[in-house]
Design a protein around this motif. Structure first.
Motif, mmCIF file in Angstrom:
data_model
loop_
_atom_site.group_PDB
_atom_site.id
_atom_site.type_symbol
_atom_site.label_atom_id
_atom_site.label_comp_id
_atom_site.label_asym_id
_atom_site.label_seq_id
_atom_site.Cartn_x
_atom_site.Cartn_y
_atom_site.Cartn_z
ATOM 1 N N SER A 103 0.816 -1.206 0.000
ATOM 2 C CA SER A 103 0.000 0.000 0.000
ATOM 3 C C SER A 103 0.857 1.266 0.000
ATOM 4 O O SER A 103 0.418 2.310 -0.439
ATOM 5 N N GLU A 104 2.071 1.188 0.491
ATOM 6 C CA GLU A 104 2.956 2.346 0.525
ATOM 7 C C GLU A 104 3.748 2.502 -0.771
ATOM 8 O O GLU A 104 4.252 3.575 -1.044
ATOM 9 N N GLN A 105 3.833 1.450 -1.568
ATOM 10 C CA GLN A 105 4.596 1.512 -2.805
ATOM 11 C C GLN A 105 4.000 2.481 -3.802
ATOM 12 O O GLN A 105 4.713 3.127 -4.540
ATOM 13 N N ARG A 106 2.697 2.516 -3.889
ATOM 14 C CA ARG A 106 1.981 3.368 -4.818
ATOM 15 C C ARG A 106 2.419 3.131 -6.253
ATOM 16 O O ARG A 106 2.701 4.066 -6.996
ATOM 17 N N SER A 107 2.487 1.857 -6.605
ATOM 18 C CA SER A 107 2.743 1.485 -7.990
ATOM 19 C C SER A 107 2.132 0.109 -8.244
ATOM 20 O O SER A 107 1.984 -0.688 -7.320
ATOM 21 N N TRP A 151 2.017 6.076 -9.049
ATOM 22 C CA TRP A 151 1.328 7.301 -8.657
ATOM 23 C C TRP A 151 1.916 7.912 -7.394
ATOM 24 O O TRP A 151 1.515 9.000 -6.991
ATOM 25 N N GLY A 152 2.901 7.277 -6.804
ATOM 26 C CA GLY A 152 3.573 7.867 -5.645
ATOM 27 C C GLY A 152 4.342 9.124 -6.021
ATOM 28 O O GLY A 152 4.664 9.939 -5.158
ATOM 29 N N THR A 153 4.623 9.306 -7.309
ATOM 30 C CA THR A 153 5.326 10.488 -7.796
ATOM 31 C C THR A 153 4.359 11.630 -8.117
ATOM 32 O O THR A 153 4.798 12.723 -8.462
ATOM 33 N N ALA A 154 3.059 11.364 -8.017
ATOM 34 C CA ALA A 154 2.050 12.369 -8.358
ATOM 35 C C ALA A 154 2.007 13.484 -7.311
ATOM 36 O O ALA A 154 2.364 13.271 -6.146
ATOM 37 N N ALA A 203 -8.086 4.875 -9.595
ATOM 38 C CA ALA A 203 -7.367 4.803 -10.878
ATOM 39 C C ALA A 203 -6.271 3.748 -10.861
ATOM 40 O O ALA A 203 -6.038 3.075 -11.866
ATOM 41 N N HIS A 204 -5.612 3.583 -9.738
ATOM 42 C CA HIS A 204 -4.522 2.617 -9.658
ATOM 43 C C HIS A 204 -5.030 1.192 -9.882
ATOM 44 O O HIS A 204 -4.360 0.374 -10.496
ATOM 45 N N LYS A 205 -6.229 0.882 -9.407
ATOM 46 C CA LYS A 205 -6.796 -0.458 -9.603
ATOM 47 C C LYS A 205 -7.315 -0.635 -11.023
ATOM 48 O O LYS A 205 -7.209 -1.709 -11.601
ATOM 49 N N LYS A 206 -7.860 0.428 -11.602
ATOM 50 C CA LYS A 206 -8.393 0.369 -12.961
ATOM 51 C C LYS A 206 -7.273 0.236 -13.991
ATOM 52 O O LYS A 206 -7.500 -0.267 -15.086
ATOM 53 N N ASN A 207 -6.082 0.692 -13.651
ATOM 54 C CA ASN A 207 -4.992 0.672 -14.617
ATOM 55 C C ASN A 207 -4.456 -0.728 -14.889
ATOM 56 O O ASN A 207 -3.937 -0.979 -15.978
ATOM 57 N N VAL A 208 -4.564 -1.655 -13.951
ATOM 58 C CA VAL A 208 -4.002 -2.992 -14.158
ATOM 59 C C VAL A 208 -4.619 -3.685 -15.379
ATOM 60 O O VAL A 208 -3.893 -4.128 -16.272
ATOM 61 N N PRO A 209 -5.950 -3.789 -15.502
ATOM 62 C CA PRO A 209 -6.499 -4.440 -16.694
ATOM 63 C C PRO A 209 -6.160 -3.681 -17.977
ATOM 64 O O PRO A 209 -5.921 -4.298 -19.022
#
Length: 161
Positions: free
Chosen positions: A4-8, A112-115, A126-132
């Motif tokens: 959860s802390e990785q944000r990728s 997205w940790g760089t956002a 958005a992070h979950k939607k990006n995988v598919p």
């Protein structure tokens, strides 16, 4: 670091093509709409092709409304790594690892940790939607660069009727 802390998030796919062929597509912003698995990219409006470290390119993106976004290449290693980000800071990265079978392991990462506002990305999911979407992107990339098996030549015996 906890997940959860990785944000990728990342996806990988082995593609039966040399890294050079794959990288050529990734470094050509005009082809990003062709491989985009999200369906959000409308068209490239400007780019330096091929992309290199520091290059910028603009895209028209559709997310409810259509809007322009400008991206800058922040990481670059010819035929191995390319990553870019837009004004909000989240990063898209492609890493290519050639394999012994003349193919390439391709890893796409959305970071997205760089956002500027990483929590906003989490709030809309958005992070979950990006995988598919990334899985579809790698599928489309493979379809473009993989060479179909060569047809076996006809022999005289096969042609005799």
């Amino acid at each position: 670091m906890a997940k959860s802390e990785q944000r990728s998030v990342s996806v990988e796919r082995h593609i039966a093509a040399p890294a050079e062929a794959i990288f050529a597509v990734l470094a050509d912003a005009s082809r990003h709409c062709e491989i985009d698995g999200s369906g959000r990219l409308v068209r490239a409006t400007s780019s330096n092709t091929p992309l290199t470290l520091g290059s910028t390119f603009s895209m028209r993106v559709r997310l409810g409304v259509t809007y322009p976004t400008k991206n800058r290449v922040l990481e670059f290693e010819e035929n191995r790594l390319i990553a870019w980000a837009h004004w909000q800071g989240q990063r898209w990265r492609y890493e290519l690892e050639p394999s012994d079978d003349d193919g390439t392991l391709v890893r796409e990462t959305f970071e997205w940790g760089t956002a500027r506002w990483p929590r906003s990305i989490e709030l809309v999911g958005a992070h979950k939607k990006n995988v598919p979407s990334m899985e579809v992107t790698l599928e489309r990339l493979a379809a473009i660069v993989e060479t179909p098996p060569a047809a076996t030549p006809d022999t005289d015996a096969d042609n005799a009727a």
